[in-house]
Scaffold this active site. Structure first.
Site: not given
Ligand code: GNR
Ligand code: NI
Length: 158
Positions: A47, A52, A91-92, A133-134, A137
Site C-alpha cells: 500500500g 508518502q 512502513c516504506l 495503515h494507509e 497516513h
Molecule cells: O509495504 C507495506 N507493508 C505493510 C505490512 C503490513 C501492514 C501494512 C503495510 S503497508 C507498507 C507500505 C506502506 O508504508 N504503506 O503506507
Molecule cells: Ni506506511
C-alpha cells in the site's frame, strides 16, 4: 508512469493531515498511477499513501496480491469496524523497522475510485490491516505511534 521518491520519518510532512480531493483531475490520476508503480516496482509494498510521495491529498493505493489487484481509494472513510487482530507491520516511510499493531479484524470502507465513482467494500485480515495503515497516513499517524510497546524492532530488508 514514473517512480516517485518516498518521504521518510523525520520529514514533518508525514505528520500533517492530508486534504480532501475536490476533483479527480488528470494530475490526480497520474499521482495514483505513479504511486502504484513506486509501490510495486521500486519497493514491493502492499500500500502507499499520497503523503508518502510528498502530496498532502486523501488518497492511497493498496494491493495485497489477492483477487482485488490494485485498489485506488480517494477520500476514503472507514465507516465501521469489527473485532481485533494483532498485525505485523512495516512502513516504506519508516525503513528498517517492524512492529506489531492492534487493528480491527473487519472494516467497512467507502471511497471514490479513480473515475470518481463511489464504492464501498468490506475488508478483513491483511486487507483491513493495510487499509487502516494507509488511512492513518492521511491523518499523520505512523504505525510506530500505535505499536504494542516493546514490539518495534530493526528488520532487514531483502
Ligand atoms: O509495504 C507495506 N507493508 C505493510 C505490512 C503490513 C501492514 C501494512 C503495510 S503497508 C507498507 C507500505 C506502506 O508504508 N504503506 O503506507
Ligand atoms: Ni506506511
Amino acid at each position: 508512469m514514473a517512480l516517485r521518491n518516498i518521504v521518510t520519518e523525520g520529514d514533518p510532512i508525514l505528520r500533517k493531515k492530508s486534504r480532501t480531493i475536490e476533483e479527480i483531475t488528470p494530475r490526480i490520476v497520474k499521482l495514483l498511477d505513479d504511486m502504484a508503480e513506486t509501490m510495486y516496482y521500486d519497493n514491493r509494498g502492499i500500500g502507499l499513501a499520497a503523503v508518502q510521495v510528498g502530496v498532502l491529498r486523501r488518497a492511497f493505493v493498496v494491493d495485497i496480491g489477492d483477487e482485488h489487484g490494485r485498489i485506488n481509494f480517494i477520500n476514503p472513510e472507514i465507516t465501521s469496524t469489527e473485532g481485533e487482530q494483532r498485525c505485523s507491520e512495516g512502513c516504506l516511510s519508516v525503513p528498517g523497522k517492524g512492529g506489531e499493531v492492534m487493528r480491527p479484524m473487519k472494516i467497512h470502507v467507502k471511497a471514490l475510485d479513480i473515475d470518481g465513482n463511489p464504492f464501498e467494500m468490506d475488508a478483513e485480515g491483511l486487507l483491513a490491516d493495510c487499509i487502516c495503515h494507509e488511512y492513518d497516513h492521511l491523518d499523520g499517524i505512523l504505525f510506530t505511534d500505535k505499536a504494542i510497546p516493546g514490539t518495534v524492532e530493526a528488520v532487514e530488508r531483502e
